[in-house]
Design an enzyme around this catalytic site. Structure first.
Site, PDB file in Angstrom:
ATOM      1  CB  ALA A 115     102.488  36.291  71.449  1.00  0.00           C
ATOM      2  CG  LEU A 136      90.329  29.165  72.602  1.00  0.00           C
ATOM      3  CD1 LEU A 136      90.748  28.876  71.163  1.00  0.00           C
ATOM      4  CD2 LEU A 136      91.449  28.822  73.559  1.00  0.00           C
ATOM      5  CD  GLU A 137      90.622  37.507  76.418  1.00  0.00           C
ATOM      6  OE1 GLU A 137      90.697  38.688  76.011  1.00  0.00           O
ATOM      7  OE2 GLU A 137      91.537  36.956  77.026  1.00  0.00           O
ATOM      8  CD  GLN A 182      83.207  25.753  78.025  1.00  0.00           C
ATOM      9  OE1 GLN A 182      82.668  26.460  78.859  1.00  0.00           O
ATOM     10  NE2 GLN A 182      84.441  25.979  77.620  1.00  0.00           N
TER      11      GLN A 182
END
Length: 190
Positions: A115, A136-137, A182
Site C-alpha cells: 500500500a 487476488l487483485e 476455485q
C-alpha cells in the site's frame, strides 16, 4: 463475533486443514535474502501469491464488463516477479488453499508494504464454508510500473468466529457459491 489469535489459527490449520500449506510462524527472510513477510501473525495470517498472474491489457480496446468479461483482456504470465503497468491491475492466486469453517468469516486486507508503494490489494471476505485458492487483485495506482513478488506476503487474512448460538443458517457452500473450490486465477462469473 470475536477476532481470532495466532494460537487459534494454528489449531484450526493443524486440526481442520483450514490453510494448506500452513506456516505456523512469521517468515521474513529466506536463506540470505529478505522477503515480504508471510505466515501466522498475532491476529491473522499473511498469505502469498503464486507465480501465476493475469495482467490486464487494453490492447483489444474492449469494455470491462463484469457480466461479460472478455478473457482476452488479460495476458497470462508466470514468474517470480510480475510487473503491473501504470494505472492497471493484475490477478493472481494464493499459494495457500483455504477451507473456511461454517462458523468463521474472514476479511482479506492488503499488506501495508505494498500500500505504501501505491499497490492496492482488493479487500474481500472468505465466507463461511468457502473453499479454494483465493484470486487476488492488485491495482497499481501509480503512473509507474510496479512489482509484485511471487511466494512472498501480499495480504493478511483476519479471522472472525461466531458464537455457537449465532452460526449462519446458509453458508457459501449451501447456496452453491460460484467461486467454490476455485483452482487457478478465476475471472468474474455471474
Amino acid at each position: 463475533m470475536s477476532i481470532k489469535s495466532d494460537k487459534w489459527i494454528r489449531r484450526m490449520a493443524e486440526k481442520h486443514k483450514m490453510i494448506e500449506p500452513f506456516v505456523p510462524g512469521q517468515v521474513s527472510s529466506v536463506g540470505d535474502g529478505r522477503v515480504i513477510s508471510y505466515g501466522t501473525s498475532s491476529y491473522g495470517y499473511d498469505i502469498r501469491c503464486s507465480e501465476d498472474f493475469k495482467v490486464f491489457t487494453n490492447l483489444n480496446s474492449t469494455i470491462v464488463d463484469p457480466k461479460d468479461f472478455d478473457p482476452a483482456s488479460f495476458v497470462d504470465f508466470k514468474g517470480d516477479v510480475c510487473i503491473i503497468p501504470p494505472n492497471s491491475f493484475a490477478l493472481a492466486r494464493t499459494v495457500e488453499y483455504f477451507r473456511i469453517p461454517r462458523n468463521v468469516l474472514t476479511v482479506c486486507l492488503g499488506k501495508s508494504t505494498y500500500a505504501r508503494c501505491g499497490i492496492i490489494v482488493n479487500v474481500t471476505p472468505f465466507e463461511p464454508e468457502w473453499e479454494g485458492f483465493v484470486t487476488l487483485e492488485f491495482s497499481n495506482t501509480t503512473p509507474l510500473p510496479a512489482k509484485i513478488y511471487a511466494n512472498e506476503g501480499v495480504a493478511q487474512v483476519i479471522f472472525f468466529e461466531a458464537a455457537d448460538s449465532d452460526v449462519c443458517e446458509i453458508s457459501y457452500k449451501d447456496r452453491g457459491g460460484k467461486y467454490q473450490r476455485q483452482k487457478g486465477v478465476t475471472l468474474p462469473k455471474i
